[in-house]
Design an enzyme around this catalytic site. Structure first.
Site, PDB file in Angstrom:
ATOM      1  CB  ALA A  64      34.568  40.573  39.267  1.00  0.00           C
ATOM      2  N   GLY A 109      32.849  42.960  43.554  1.00  0.00           N
ATOM      3  CA  GLY A 109      31.538  42.469  42.995  1.00  0.00           C
ATOM      4  C   GLY A 109      30.625  41.906  43.997  1.00  0.00           C
ATOM      5  CD  GLU A 112      30.891  46.519  42.250  1.00  0.00           C
ATOM      6  OE1 GLU A 112      31.545  45.464  42.073  1.00  0.00           O
ATOM      7  OE2 GLU A 112      31.070  47.480  41.529  1.00  0.00           O
ATOM      8  CD  GLU A 132      36.077  46.678  42.968  1.00  0.00           C
ATOM      9  OE1 GLU A 132      36.056  47.479  44.080  1.00  0.00           O
ATOM     10  OE2 GLU A 132      34.831  46.051  42.628  1.00  0.00           O
TER      11      GLU A 132
HETATM   12  N1  CO8 Z   1      39.026  36.167  41.864  1.00  0.00           N
HETATM   13  C1  CO8 Z   1      39.612  35.168  41.686  1.00  0.00           C
HETATM   14  N2  CO8 Z   1      40.093  34.119  42.544  1.00  0.00           N
HETATM   15  C2  CO8 Z   1      39.804  34.443  43.921  1.00  0.00           C
HETATM   16  C3  CO8 Z   1      39.394  35.806  44.166  1.00  0.00           C
HETATM   17  C4  CO8 Z   1      38.929  36.544  43.140  1.00  0.00           C
HETATM   18  N3  CO8 Z   1      38.328  37.916  43.669  1.00  0.00           N
HETATM   19  N4  CO8 Z   1      39.520  35.753  45.699  1.00  0.00           N
HETATM   20  C5  CO8 Z   1      39.904  34.768  46.262  1.00  0.00           C
HETATM   21  N5  CO8 Z   1      40.470  34.041  45.054  1.00  0.00           N
HETATM   22  C6  CO8 Z   1      40.879  32.794  45.182  1.00  0.00           C
HETATM   23  C7  CO8 Z   1      42.478  32.804  45.591  1.00  0.00           C
HETATM   24  O1  CO8 Z   1      43.206  33.256  44.385  1.00  0.00           O
HETATM   25  C8  CO8 Z   1      42.769  31.474  46.369  1.00  0.00           C
HETATM   26  O2  CO8 Z   1      42.996  30.776  45.073  1.00  0.00           O
HETATM   27  P1  CO8 Z   1      44.060  29.422  45.150  1.00  0.00           P
HETATM   28  O3  CO8 Z   1      43.669  28.639  46.213  1.00  0.00           O
HETATM   29  O4  CO8 Z   1      44.154  28.584  43.938  1.00  0.00           O
HETATM   30  O5  CO8 Z   1      45.415  30.353  45.321  1.00  0.00           O
HETATM   31  C9  CO8 Z   1      41.498  31.158  46.818  1.00  0.00           C
HETATM   32  O6  CO8 Z   1      40.522  32.119  46.399  1.00  0.00           O
HETATM   33  C10 CO8 Z   1      41.524  31.306  48.406  1.00  0.00           C
HETATM   34  O7  CO8 Z   1      41.899  32.816  48.238  1.00  0.00           O
HETATM   35  P2  CO8 Z   1      42.876  33.083  49.535  1.00  0.00           P
HETATM   36  O8  CO8 Z   1      43.935  32.078  49.655  1.00  0.00           O
HETATM   37  O9  CO8 Z   1      43.655  34.502  49.244  1.00  0.00           O
HETATM   38  O10 CO8 Z   1      42.311  33.258  50.976  1.00  0.00           O
HETATM   39  P3  CO8 Z   1      42.505  34.202  52.114  1.00  0.00           P
HETATM   40  O11 CO8 Z   1      41.687  33.695  53.017  1.00  0.00           O
HETATM   41  O12 CO8 Z   1      44.077  34.199  52.377  1.00  0.00           O
HETATM   42  O13 CO8 Z   1      42.136  35.785  51.544  1.00  0.00           O
HETATM   43  C11 CO8 Z   1      40.617  37.067  50.734  1.00  0.00           C
HETATM   44  C12 CO8 Z   1      40.907  35.715  51.502  1.00  0.00           C
HETATM   45  C13 CO8 Z   1      41.102  38.594  51.443  1.00  0.00           C
HETATM   46  C14 CO8 Z   1      39.211  37.458  50.176  1.00  0.00           C
HETATM   47  C15 CO8 Z   1      41.627  37.261  49.282  1.00  0.00           C
HETATM   48  O14 CO8 Z   1      41.276  36.194  48.498  1.00  0.00           O
HETATM   49  C16 CO8 Z   1      41.237  38.416  48.424  1.00  0.00           C
HETATM   50  O15 CO8 Z   1      41.773  39.772  48.790  1.00  0.00           O
HETATM   51  N6  CO8 Z   1      40.701  38.158  47.139  1.00  0.00           N
HETATM   52  C17 CO8 Z   1      40.411  39.194  46.290  1.00  0.00           C
HETATM   53  C18 CO8 Z   1      39.472  40.078  46.758  1.00  0.00           C
HETATM   54  C19 CO8 Z   1      39.422  41.346  45.704  1.00  0.00           C
HETATM   55  O16 CO8 Z   1      40.171  41.840  45.302  1.00  0.00           O
HETATM   56  N7  CO8 Z   1      38.004  41.264  45.211  1.00  0.00           N
HETATM   57  C20 CO8 Z   1      37.825  42.104  44.474  1.00  0.00           C
HETATM   58  C21 CO8 Z   1      37.838  41.645  42.802  1.00  0.00           C
HETATM   59  S1  CO8 Z   1      37.932  42.941  41.682  1.00  0.00           S
HETATM   60  C22 CO8 Z   1      36.266  43.067  41.488  1.00  0.00           C
HETATM   61  O17 CO8 Z   1      35.364  42.420  42.056  1.00  0.00           O
HETATM   62  C23 CO8 Z   1      35.593  44.050  40.228  1.00  0.00           C
HETATM   63  C24 CO8 Z   1      34.180  44.082  40.125  1.00  0.00           C
HETATM   64  C25 CO8 Z   1      33.846  44.843  38.784  1.00  0.00           C
HETATM   65  C26 CO8 Z   1      34.292  44.152  37.657  1.00  0.00           C
HETATM   66  C27 CO8 Z   1      34.205  44.773  36.497  1.00  0.00           C
HETATM   67  C28 CO8 Z   1      34.882  44.292  35.380  1.00  0.00           C
HETATM   68  C29 CO8 Z   1      35.128  45.144  34.402  1.00  0.00           C
END
Ligand code: CO8
Length: 258
Positions: A64, A109, A112, A132
């Site tokens: 998400a 997400g 999921e 998460e």
């Molecule tokens: N949300 C928003 N932006 C994201 C997300 C995300 N989940 N994942 C990546 N991005 C963005 C980064 O911020 C980055 O943006 P910018 O270029 O502006 O800095 C761009 O995508 C590229 O990402 P990275 O530079 O981090 O790329 P890497 O190759 O270094 O890393 C990863 C890739 C490992 C995937 C890393 O981006 C990461 O860890 N992302 C987050 C993953 C994560 O934690 N996902 C879970 C999110 S929580 C969730 O899904 C909850 C679901 C249920 C919600 C219920 C709500 C109540």
């Protein structure tokens, strides 16, 4: 018509691609709205299988959208969580099978979303995880519901409590995905599976999906009775007549979904 999803028709199969490359296809409210609209208007009589994938070669869905969630309060968090959960439930209960073609990160997400699909196949660079708890939340799009059902309680707890992502081969080993292929082969493999499904009697496939989903949580005797009832209804369809007649005549069946 849509800003974040692309739709492609391949005869009886529809491909939905989530496309928000700047955030690795992270799901924001607008994407969920678009998916919801798409699912509400999906013609299950015309299409016999849906494939869901992510744009690019790096990410299926990286979760998400964290930037959207960062400042939510309790009711907003609940609303966002149930928004995603409702969309995913529509996928799970869609009247045709849904295949997740996981082309990279399937985190939070994204994992999921893949789990709400009937079948998951992935590229060898895919990573699955529920990170998460490292963000101070829990899986909120039904991950605590579906992961244990798919891989068992012990492995689900390990993945959710540690937040550690696993590679494609480990996802295959624990039964989270059905197959791992190269990135180049992924869509061909998904289409091959989808076309195998599409060649079968659509009402029978729909009935099989209904049974498998509904019977999972039923006591054994109730489940067996439920299946018998649905099995009986198959004999009201033209597809059953056509399928069995074609077999007896040593012909290829033609199913019209009636
Ligand atoms: N949300 C928003 N932006 C994201 C997300 C995300 N989940 N994942 C990546 N991005 C963005 C980064 O911020 C980055 O943006 P910018 O270029 O502006 O800095 C761009 O995508 C590229 O990402 P990275 O530079 O981090 O790329 P890497 O190759 O270094 O890393 C990863 C890739 C490992 C995937 C890393 O981006 C990461 O860890 N992302 C987050 C993953 C994560 O934690 N996902 C879970 C999110 S929580 C969730 O899904 C909850 C679901 C249920 C919600 C219920 C709500 C109540």
């Amino acid at each position: 018509m849509y800003n974040y999803i692309k739709i492609e028709e391949r005869q009886a199969v529809m491909i939905l691609t989530i496309s928000a490359p700047k955030s690795l296809n992270a799901l924001n409210s607008t994407i969920l709205d678009e998916m919801n609209h798409f699912l509400d208007h999906f013609d299950c009589n015309k299409y016999r299988c849906l494939i869901i994938t992510g744009d690019g070669e790096k990410s299926f869905v990286a979760g998400a959208d964290i930037s959207e969630m960062a400042n939510l309060n309790v009711p907003q968090g609940q609303t966002f969580g149930s928004h995603g959960a409702n969309v995913f439930r529509k996928i799970e209960t869609l009247h045709v099978p849904v295949i997740a073609a996981v082309n990279g990160f399937a985190l939070g997400g994204g994992c999921e979303l893949a789990m709400a699909c009937d079948i998951r196949i992935c590229s060898d660079n895919a990573r699955f995880g529920q990170p998460e708890v490292g963000l101070g939340i829990i899986p909120g799009f039904s991950g605590t519901v579906r992961l244990a059902r798919l891989v068992g309680m012990g492995m689900a707890k390990q993945l959710i409590y540690t937040g550690k992502a696993i590679k494609a081969d480990e996802a295959l080993r624990i039964g989270l995905v059905n197959a791992v292929v190269s990135q180049a082969e992924l869509m061909d493999k998904a289409l091959e599976l989808a076309n195998q499904i599409a060649a079968n009697a659509p009402l029978a496939v729909k009935a099989a999906k209904l049974c498998i989903n509904a019977e999972y949580d039923m006591p054994m005797d109730e489940a067996i009775t439920y299946e018998s009832g649905i099995f009986g209804h198959c004999f009201a369809t033209e597809d059953q007549k056509n399928g069995m007649k074609a077999f007896l005549n040593k012909e290829k069946p033609v199913f019209n979904g009636k």
